[in-house]
Design a protein around this motif. Sequence first.
Motif, PDB file in Angstrom:
ATOM      1  N   SER A  50       0.810  -1.214   0.000  1.00  0.00           N
ATOM      2  CA  SER A  50       0.000   0.000   0.000  1.00  0.00           C
ATOM      3  C   SER A  50       0.845   1.267   0.000  1.00  0.00           C
ATOM      4  CB  SER A  50      -0.945   0.010   1.200  1.00  0.00           C
ATOM      5  OG  SER A  50      -0.219  -0.024   2.414  1.00  0.00           O
ATOM      6  N   SER A  51       2.043   1.216   0.600  1.00  0.00           N
ATOM      7  CA  SER A  51       2.889   2.409   0.617  1.00  0.00           C
ATOM      8  C   SER A  51       3.368   2.771  -0.781  1.00  0.00           C
ATOM      9  CB  SER A  51       4.092   2.202   1.538  1.00  0.00           C
ATOM     10  OG  SER A  51       4.922   1.158   1.061  1.00  0.00           O
ATOM     11  N   THR A  52       3.380   1.795  -1.670  1.00  0.00           N
ATOM     12  CA  THR A  52       3.809   2.038  -3.046  1.00  0.00           C
ATOM     13  C   THR A  52       2.627   2.362  -3.958  1.00  0.00           C
ATOM     14  OG1 THR A  52       5.709   0.572  -2.776  1.00  0.00           O
ATOM     15  CG2 THR A  52       5.013   1.029  -5.028  1.00  0.00           C
ATOM     16  N   TYR A  53       1.540   1.605  -3.857  1.00  0.00           N
ATOM     17  CA  TYR A  53       0.416   1.729  -4.796  1.00  0.00           C
ATOM     18  C   TYR A  53      -0.817   2.417  -4.212  1.00  0.00           C
ATOM     19  CZ  TYR A  53       2.969  -1.935  -7.358  1.00  0.00           C
ATOM     20  OH  TYR A  53       3.920  -2.657  -8.025  1.00  0.00           O
ATOM     21  N   GLY A  54      -0.806   2.714  -2.918  1.00  0.00           N
ATOM     22  CA  GLY A  54      -2.022   3.124  -2.234  1.00  0.00           C
ATOM     23  C   GLY A  54      -2.710   4.364  -2.765  1.00  0.00           C
ATOM     24  N   ALA A  55      -1.981   5.275  -3.395  1.00  0.00           N
ATOM     25  CA  ALA A  55      -2.591   6.526  -3.865  1.00  0.00           C
ATOM     26  C   ALA A  55      -3.149   6.425  -5.272  1.00  0.00           C
ATOM     27  CB  ALA A  55      -1.565   7.663  -3.815  1.00  0.00           C
ATOM     28  N   VAL A  56      -2.954   5.295  -5.933  1.00  0.00           N
ATOM     29  CA  VAL A  56      -3.377   5.184  -7.334  1.00  0.00           C
ATOM     30  C   VAL A  56      -4.873   5.447  -7.521  1.00  0.00           C
ATOM     31  CG1 VAL A  56      -3.634   3.576  -9.267  1.00  0.00           C
ATOM     32  CG2 VAL A  56      -1.438   3.772  -8.081  1.00  0.00           C
ATOM     33  N   PRO A  57      -5.767   4.901  -6.670  1.00  0.00           N
ATOM     34  CA  PRO A  57      -7.184   5.243  -6.858  1.00  0.00           C
ATOM     35  C   PRO A  57      -7.463   6.740  -6.783  1.00  0.00           C
ATOM     36  CG  PRO A  57      -6.984   3.324  -5.448  1.00  0.00           C
ATOM     37  CD  PRO A  57      -5.598   3.864  -5.628  1.00  0.00           C
ATOM     38  N   GLN A  58      -6.768   7.461  -5.893  1.00  0.00           N
ATOM     39  CA  GLN A  58      -6.947   8.911  -5.804  1.00  0.00           C
ATOM     40  C   GLN A  58      -6.458   9.595  -7.073  1.00  0.00           C
ATOM     41  OE1 GLN A  58      -5.659  10.648  -1.902  1.00  0.00           O
ATOM     42  NE2 GLN A  58      -5.079   8.528  -1.449  1.00  0.00           N
ATOM     43  N   VAL A  59      -5.363   9.103  -7.619  1.00  0.00           N
ATOM     44  CA  VAL A  59      -4.815   9.682  -8.856  1.00  0.00           C
ATOM     45  C   VAL A  59      -5.790   9.477 -10.012  1.00  0.00           C
ATOM     46  CG1 VAL A  59      -2.994   9.435 -10.577  1.00  0.00           C
ATOM     47  CG2 VAL A  59      -2.417   9.517  -8.147  1.00  0.00           C
ATOM     48  N   LEU A  60      -6.352   8.283 -10.108  1.00  0.00           N
ATOM     49  CA  LEU A  60      -7.299   8.017 -11.185  1.00  0.00           C
ATOM     50  C   LEU A  60      -8.582   8.818 -11.004  1.00  0.00           C
ATOM     51  CD1 LEU A  60      -6.773   4.177 -11.615  1.00  0.00           C
ATOM     52  CD2 LEU A  60      -5.910   6.024 -13.060  1.00  0.00           C
ATOM     53  N   SER A  61      -8.968   9.038  -9.756  1.00  0.00           N
ATOM     54  CA  SER A  61     -10.117   9.895  -9.496  1.00  0.00           C
ATOM     55  C   SER A  61      -9.821  11.331  -9.930  1.00  0.00           C
ATOM     56  CB  SER A  61     -10.470   9.860  -8.009  1.00  0.00           C
ATOM     57  OG  SER A  61     -11.523  10.752  -7.720  1.00  0.00           O
ATOM     58  N   ALA A  62      -8.625  11.805  -9.628  1.00  0.00           N
ATOM     59  CA  ALA A  62      -8.234  13.156 -10.041  1.00  0.00           C
ATOM     60  C   ALA A  62      -8.212  13.270 -11.556  1.00  0.00           C
ATOM     61  CB  ALA A  62      -6.860  13.503  -9.460  1.00  0.00           C
ATOM     62  N   TRP A  63      -7.725  12.213 -12.224  1.00  0.00           N
ATOM     63  CA  TRP A  63      -7.708  12.213 -13.694  1.00  0.00           C
ATOM     64  C   TRP A  63      -9.131  12.261 -14.236  1.00  0.00           C
ATOM     65  CZ3 TRP A  63      -9.694   8.583 -17.187  1.00  0.00           C
ATOM     66  CH2 TRP A  63      -9.356   8.797 -18.518  1.00  0.00           C
ATOM     67  N   GLU A  64     -10.008  11.414 -13.685  1.00  0.00           N
ATOM     68  CA  GLU A  64     -11.406  11.368 -14.129  1.00  0.00           C
ATOM     69  C   GLU A  64     -12.070  12.739 -13.987  1.00  0.00           C
ATOM     70  OE1 GLU A  64     -15.217   9.917 -11.849  1.00  0.00           O
ATOM     71  OE2 GLU A  64     -14.083   8.175 -12.536  1.00  0.00           O
TER      72      GLU A  64
END
Length: 409
Positions: A50-64
């Motif tokens: 999670s320390s490596t990948y945990g922010a990916v959903p937030q990033v994709l939400s920001a992109w959307e």
Amino acid sequence: MMTFAQIRRAGTALLATATAVTLSACGASTGTSNDDIVIGSLGPYTGTYSSTYGAVPQVLSAWEQTINAAGGINGKHVKVITKDIGTTTGAANAAVRELIDRDHVVAVVANQDAGDTAWQPYAASKGVPILSATTETGSYIDGNNFNAQGSAFAVVYGLGEQAKAAGGKLGMAYCAEQPSCAQQAQLLQIFVKAQSVQIPVAAKVPATTADFTAFCQQFATAGVSAIFNSLSNELAQRMNDTCAQQGVQAKQIISGALTNLQWKTDPVYRDSVVLDVVAPFFDTSVPGVHAYRQALEKYGSAMTGTEQDNSMALRAWASAQLFAAAAKTAPGAVTSDAIKQGLYRLKGQTLDGIVPPIVFTPEKPASAQCYFRWSPFGQFQSLDGAKPTCIPAATIDPLIAPVLQQMTK
């Protein structure tokens, strides 16, 4: 050490059992309409990594939200459905089938599953393209996998060049839990031998390790001049500090997949260098990174400045941007086939400097044999003007060929 064929078979067997997976929809809306362009994503957002990948959903939400605020793609809003596969066996297989059969996604974007070869044939059979955001086996052997970044081959070659410049003796510590870690170790052994670099120590380190003394003693006894540590952030930091306390003074060569804010102040990382497959995620002089940082500031500020604000997050953004670039070329409806045709039309695309020039050819896997470099100590700073270093085909292709042969067995 396992062969690539063994690694691949083991990963396929482990992921064959379907299991329930949690659905998390990015963005403010909770449903989709017939006018939405629906895409899916999956990765180990919680658990060990999670320390490596945990922010990916937030990033994709920001992109959307950024895309939709600008009018969507070809007048239609986009909807990203993320699937957290954590560390659960079979979760990725189940997640992909749900995305394709229930959610009817036109593409799987920002794939960050290390075991993607287990489910890629299913996606291909359904005509759904995969836009990966990680350098795993599937992105090198599957013509239905479109990878928006440099390649692990190029990074490993660059690592060998750094190790050679540091003295030619490289020590390595890699994770015991993910097959991709063993794969990376094998890549190193193959590549650096051709670069006149020795690897006297390649230590497989379990995530449960509490005392690193024995590993550090191996490095000290072998007299390594450089160390490449591909463990998790927390584990790598403890190992490196322990080794420094024991007098190991080897130069740190670091993967951009990990980001640790302690790099800036810990003397262990003085003169170290980070190698990555995307541009430095913090360098706003790169137009594509500037746009990324602006989107995070507006829609994802909670993760900025944390250790989850890292290269893996930018890779996910790049994958989504690649999708947008391809979708915008569609003359009509944005279908799976239209996305693939759009990807083939992108010649030399860099996503405004985030990735090396990309070229896709129908039915053939593609990867740019390039890498980026940056310096972590004191403050994060780009090297080489945040431009990629690309390795001539005549140099790297002979090294890659036997590895790809093993991957496809």
